[in-house]
Design an enzyme around this catalytic site. Structure first.
Site, PDB file in Angstrom:
ATOM      1  N   ASN A 209      36.847  42.457  41.013  1.00 20.87           N
ATOM      2  CA  ASN A 209      37.970  41.694  41.550  1.00 20.87           C
ATOM      3  C   ASN A 209      38.247  42.150  42.981  1.00 20.87           C
ATOM      4  O   ASN A 209      37.532  42.991  43.531  1.00 20.87           O
ATOM      5  CB  ASN A 209      39.218  41.866  40.667  1.00 20.87           C
ATOM      6  CG  ASN A 209      39.585  43.323  40.488  1.00 20.87           C
ATOM      7  OD1 ASN A 209      39.957  44.013  41.436  1.00 20.87           O
ATOM      8  ND2 ASN A 209      39.474  43.812  39.250  1.00 20.87           N
ATOM      9  N   LYS A 288      16.456  42.447  38.216  1.00 17.03           N
ATOM     10  CA  LYS A 288      17.226  41.394  38.870  1.00 17.03           C
ATOM     11  C   LYS A 288      16.945  40.033  38.217  1.00 17.03           C
ATOM     12  O   LYS A 288      15.787  39.654  38.016  1.00 17.03           O
ATOM     13  CB  LYS A 288      16.875  41.339  40.356  1.00 17.03           C
ATOM     14  CG  LYS A 288      17.574  40.221  41.104  1.00 17.03           C
ATOM     15  CD  LYS A 288      17.110  40.150  42.556  1.00 17.03           C
ATOM     16  CE  LYS A 288      17.720  38.930  43.247  1.00 17.03           C
ATOM     17  NZ  LYS A 288      17.245  38.800  44.646  1.00 17.03           N
ATOM     18  N   PHE A 322      51.248  47.738  36.395  1.00 19.37           N
ATOM     19  CA  PHE A 322      51.294  46.734  37.453  1.00 19.37           C
ATOM     20  C   PHE A 322      50.852  45.396  36.876  1.00 19.37           C
ATOM     21  O   PHE A 322      49.986  45.343  35.999  1.00 19.37           O
ATOM     22  CB  PHE A 322      50.355  47.120  38.603  1.00 19.37           C
ATOM     23  CG  PHE A 322      51.019  47.925  39.686  1.00 19.37           C
ATOM     24  CD1 PHE A 322      51.144  47.424  40.969  1.00 19.37           C
ATOM     25  CD2 PHE A 322      51.517  49.186  39.428  1.00 19.37           C
ATOM     26  CE1 PHE A 322      51.753  48.154  41.974  1.00 19.37           C
ATOM     27  CE2 PHE A 322      52.129  49.935  40.410  1.00 19.37           C
ATOM     28  CZ  PHE A 322      52.243  49.414  41.699  1.00 19.37           C
ATOM     29  N   LYS A 336      54.463  41.744  29.503  1.00 18.76           N
ATOM     30  CA  LYS A 336      53.594  42.920  29.581  1.00 18.76           C
ATOM     31  C   LYS A 336      54.398  44.204  29.394  1.00 18.76           C
ATOM     32  O   LYS A 336      53.951  45.153  28.731  1.00 18.76           O
ATOM     33  CB  LYS A 336      52.882  42.925  30.941  1.00 18.76           C
ATOM     34  CG  LYS A 336      51.764  43.930  31.072  1.00 18.76           C
ATOM     35  CD  LYS A 336      51.015  43.707  32.386  1.00 18.76           C
ATOM     36  CE  LYS A 336      49.804  44.612  32.501  1.00 18.76           C
ATOM     37  NZ  LYS A 336      49.038  44.366  33.769  1.00 18.76           N
ATOM     38  N   LYS A 340      53.201  46.249  25.968  1.00 23.58           N
ATOM     39  CA  LYS A 340      52.421  47.472  26.192  1.00 23.58           C
ATOM     40  C   LYS A 340      53.280  48.733  26.182  1.00 23.58           C
ATOM     41  O   LYS A 340      52.817  49.812  26.543  1.00 23.58           O
ATOM     42  CB  LYS A 340      51.628  47.339  27.487  1.00 23.58           C
ATOM     43  CG  LYS A 340      50.715  46.102  27.437  1.00 23.58           C
ATOM     44  CD  LYS A 340      49.656  46.056  28.505  1.00 23.58           C
ATOM     45  CE  LYS A 340      48.791  44.814  28.309  1.00 23.58           C
ATOM     46  NZ  LYS A 340      47.672  44.734  29.263  1.00 23.58           N
TER      47      LYS A 340
END
Length: 399
Positions: A209, A288, A322, A336, A340
């Site tokens: 990301n 690959k 976060f 969240k 959590k």
């Protein structure tokens, strides 16, 4: 608080240089060991003998006047300092420091030191408010320099306004406060994750990301500056390790999970700011993958939900997560927080310009299990990090 602290006091060329003599006296009265640098401009206003008599040390004025042939003067001073104070600081030295110019003893020493730098500007009111000077000061603030704001009043040039050097007593108070704050986390352990993770597809491709790690590294730096024993678990990023921080480098989500779990038990504050890949390829190819006709399908499986696992195993830790969202940010953030078993959640809307991944700025909403909500307006990630750490200190109840 300044007893036995090693302080480099740099004096630049302005009429307020005479106050630096009194400042040297105040610092030594507090028990500090003070070494003084005078620039060429400062020598037009004050003499080395005054500072030498008060500090009981040689006064440094010339890059090439080495006091000890076994040492490189500006490096020795830079490494020696616990604190570096520039008072008064002219627009000239602020501009040099902000732009990396090293052409005299003070500017070379400033660039070499890793000690906290405190800058006390003194200049004409119009100079102080000039866009170039403000830009340079803001750049230095973002890099971690601390500014001791000038006072308003009658200036030597005849103007009345902001630009008078802070009084020696005020400067000493700020320096004392800096060491008081450092002790706030001196007996605390802080664990922080930062950056992305990478999940390999083949030898040349991976799934990841846009996280740069800047937010997590800023949090680690802020916690370390407040005296914490900081462990930073970092994904693959190109960032320097903050001073005083123990760094553990990882690549995959599983490696990050193992590193966080193995360091989790004895922590006081745990901040999971890393952007962990939620999925990884079921199969990793040893060679690959070559182009082929039609579409390519790669099957993915879930990675371990690190934050969920930490929440389930939480004991004394204050656990912060976060949430980088693009829609319904408050809803998903609150979900969240509850799911959590977190103590706090830091939410940012990464669809907004200047917020979140890659950039140097951020804007966040903090929600706590206790029901508190606080929005931190757009600012540099370093400033946001300092505000977050201070809020977590309050929530934990550190005095």
């Amino acid at each position: 608080m300044l007893t036995n602290k090693k302080i480099v006091l740099a004096v630049t060329g302005g009429i307020a240089a005479y106050k630096a003599i009194a400042l040297t006296s105040k610092l030594t009265q507090q028990g500090a060991d003070v070494r003084v640098i005078l620039t060429g401009g400062a020598l037009q206003f004050v003499t080395p003998l005054s500072f030498q008599a008060i500090s009981r040390h040689d006064v440094y004025t010339d890059t090439f006047d080495e006091k000890n042939p076994r040492e490189i003067q500006h490096i020795q001073l830079a490494d020696w300092a616990d604190l570096f104070v520039v008072a008064p600081a002219t627009a000239n030295i602020i501009g040099k420091y902000a732009n990396g110019i090293a052409d005299d003893l003070l500017s070379t020493t400033l660039l070499a030191t890793e000690a906290p730098v405190f800058i006390a500007p003194a200049m004409n009111v119009h100079m102080y408010h000039h866009e170039a000077v403000q830009t340079n000061m803001n750049a230095l603030k973002e890099r971690g320099s601390h500014f001791i704001e000038p006072n308003e009043g009658y200036l030597a040039c005849g103007y009345v306004g902001k630009g008078r050097l802070a009084e020696p007593e005020e400067i000493v108070a700020v320096l004392n406060d800096s060491f008081s704050l450092t002790k706030q986390l001196s007996d605390k352990k802080v664990l922080i994750s930062a950056g992305p993770t990478r999940e390999q597809i083949d030898p040349v491709r991976f799934f990841t990301n846009h996280s740069s790690g800047k937010m997590g590294f800023s949090l680690a730096e802020a916690a370390a500056e407040l005296g914490a024993e900081v462990t930073l678990v970092a994904g693959p990023v190109q960032l320097a390790t903050p001073r005083g921080v123990k760094r553990i480098d990882v690549i995959t989500a599983e490696q990050m999970y193992q590193a966080m779990l193995s360091n989790y038990d004895n922590q006081d504050l745990v901040i999971m700011s890393a952007a962990v890949a939620d999925y990884r390829p079921v199969k990793t190819f040893e060679q690959k993958l070559k182009k082929q006709a039609g579409t390519l399908q790669i099957e993915f499986e879930r990675t371990t939900d690190i934050l969920l696992e930490l929440g389930q195993q939480k004991k004394q830790q204050y656990l912060v997560g976060f949430a980088a969202e693009t829609t319904d940010v408050e809803y998903y953030g609150k979900e969240k927080l509850t799911k959590k078993q977190l103590d706090a959640i830091v939410i940012n809307d990464v669809s907004q310009e200047g917020v979140g991944f890659q950039g140097d700025t951020n804007e966040v909403l903090v929600m706590t299990k206790a029901g508190k909500e606080k929005k931190l307006a757009l600012a540099s990630k370093k400033v946001i990090a300092e505000q977050l750490i201070r809020q977590f200190i309050d929530d934990i109840g550190v005095e």
